[in-house]
Enzyme design. Structure first.
Site, mmCIF file in Angstrom:
data_model
loop_
_atom_site.group_PDB
_atom_site.id
_atom_site.type_symbol
_atom_site.label_atom_id
_atom_site.label_comp_id
_atom_site.label_asym_id
_atom_site.label_seq_id
_atom_site.Cartn_x
_atom_site.Cartn_y
_atom_site.Cartn_z
ATOM 1 N N SER A 23 0.864 -1.181 0.000
ATOM 2 C CA SER A 23 0.000 0.000 0.000
ATOM 3 C C SER A 23 0.899 1.228 0.000
ATOM 4 O O SER A 23 1.670 1.412 -0.934
ATOM 5 C CB SER A 23 -0.956 -0.021 1.204
ATOM 6 O OG SER A 23 -1.870 1.050 1.127
ATOM 7 N N HIS A 50 -2.438 -0.933 -3.283
ATOM 8 C CA HIS A 50 -3.669 -0.164 -3.091
ATOM 9 C C HIS A 50 -3.606 1.127 -3.900
ATOM 10 O O HIS A 50 -2.612 1.867 -3.843
ATOM 11 C CB HIS A 50 -3.849 0.201 -1.612
ATOM 12 C CG HIS A 50 -4.088 -0.975 -0.735
ATOM 13 N ND1 HIS A 50 -3.951 -0.923 0.626
ATOM 14 C CD2 HIS A 50 -4.465 -2.255 -1.017
ATOM 15 C CE1 HIS A 50 -4.233 -2.105 1.155
ATOM 16 N NE2 HIS A 50 -4.537 -2.931 0.176
ATOM 17 N N ASP A 143 -4.371 -5.061 5.685
ATOM 18 C CA ASP A 143 -4.703 -5.868 4.523
ATOM 19 C C ASP A 143 -3.519 -6.745 4.140
ATOM 20 O O ASP A 143 -2.376 -6.285 4.083
ATOM 21 C CB ASP A 143 -5.086 -4.951 3.350
ATOM 22 C CG ASP A 143 -5.645 -5.715 2.176
ATOM 23 O OD1 ASP A 143 -6.291 -6.754 2.386
ATOM 24 O OD2 ASP A 143 -5.445 -5.258 1.030
#
Length: 207
Positions: A23, A50, A143
């Site tokens: 991310s 992301h 995540d």
């Protein structure tokens, strides 16, 4: 009539499928890893970072400037093959089917992390079993931790970058905190070399 199980009895391909997930700080982290992978790498590589679904992604183009392997955006229905890098598009989740084919689904409002690392890694674990390699790189949030646990549970290998080499340590840290999930905690500069060693080993073996 008995229904066929969605889980393959044996791993599909006899080569690894590597998933790099990240991310915040992920563009730099994934760029550093793919730059160290040789054109002869006998593995498929999936990249998920992301991104905002409202803007066109340039990640594949950025990675292609540094990678020896060919890089392209993933497309629905693509069959995995060694020696290429496929990038998850910004507005879709990327999943791996038991047949080793990529499936893309519109991300919508949930889960909040888009594309979802957990969805990718969980489906990769089921499809590829001990040929799955999850690499959790820089990023905020958690995540990827659940998906990495699935990869480990199905016999695959899990790597996470250490705190000094992670621009944002939340994603790697959340994965490392999972008991017995991570096989290797390494510096970012060491990830590519370790992946090459894993890809060329006769068979993956955690530890």
């Amino acid at each position: 009539m008995a229904m066929a199980s969605p889980v393959p009895e044996t791993p599909g391909p006899d080569w690894p499928v590597i998933a790099l997930v990240a991310s915040a700080g992920g563009v730099e982290a994934t760029s550093a890893v793919v730059a160290g992978l040789p054109a002869s790498l006998p593995a498929a590589v999936l990249v998920l970072v992301h991104q905002s679904p409202d803007r066109a992604s340039l990640l594949a183009e950025i990675l292609a400037r540094r990678a020896a392997l060919p890089v392209s955006d993933a497309e629905d229905g693509t069959r995995l093959a060694p020696g290429r890098i496929l990038v998850a598009p910004a507005a879709h989740h990327m999943l791996v089917t038991p047949d080793g084919i990529l499936a893309l689904i519109a991300s919508g409002p949930a889960p909040p992390s888009r594309p979802s690392a957990d969805l990718l890694l969980t489906t990769l674990a089921v499809a590829m079993r001990d040929r799955a390699v999850a690499v959790v790189l820089s990023g905020g949030g958690r995540d990827g931790a659940t998906g990495a646990t699935a990869v480990h549970a199905f016999g695959g290998m899990v790597l996470a970058t250490d705190e000094p080499s992670s621009a944002v340590f939340s994603m790697p840290s959340a994965t490392i905190e999972r008991d017995d999930t991570v096989d290797h905690v390494v510096g970012l500069d060491d990830v590519a070399g370790l992946l090459v060693g894993l890809a060329t080993a006769p068979r993956l073996s955690p530890g």
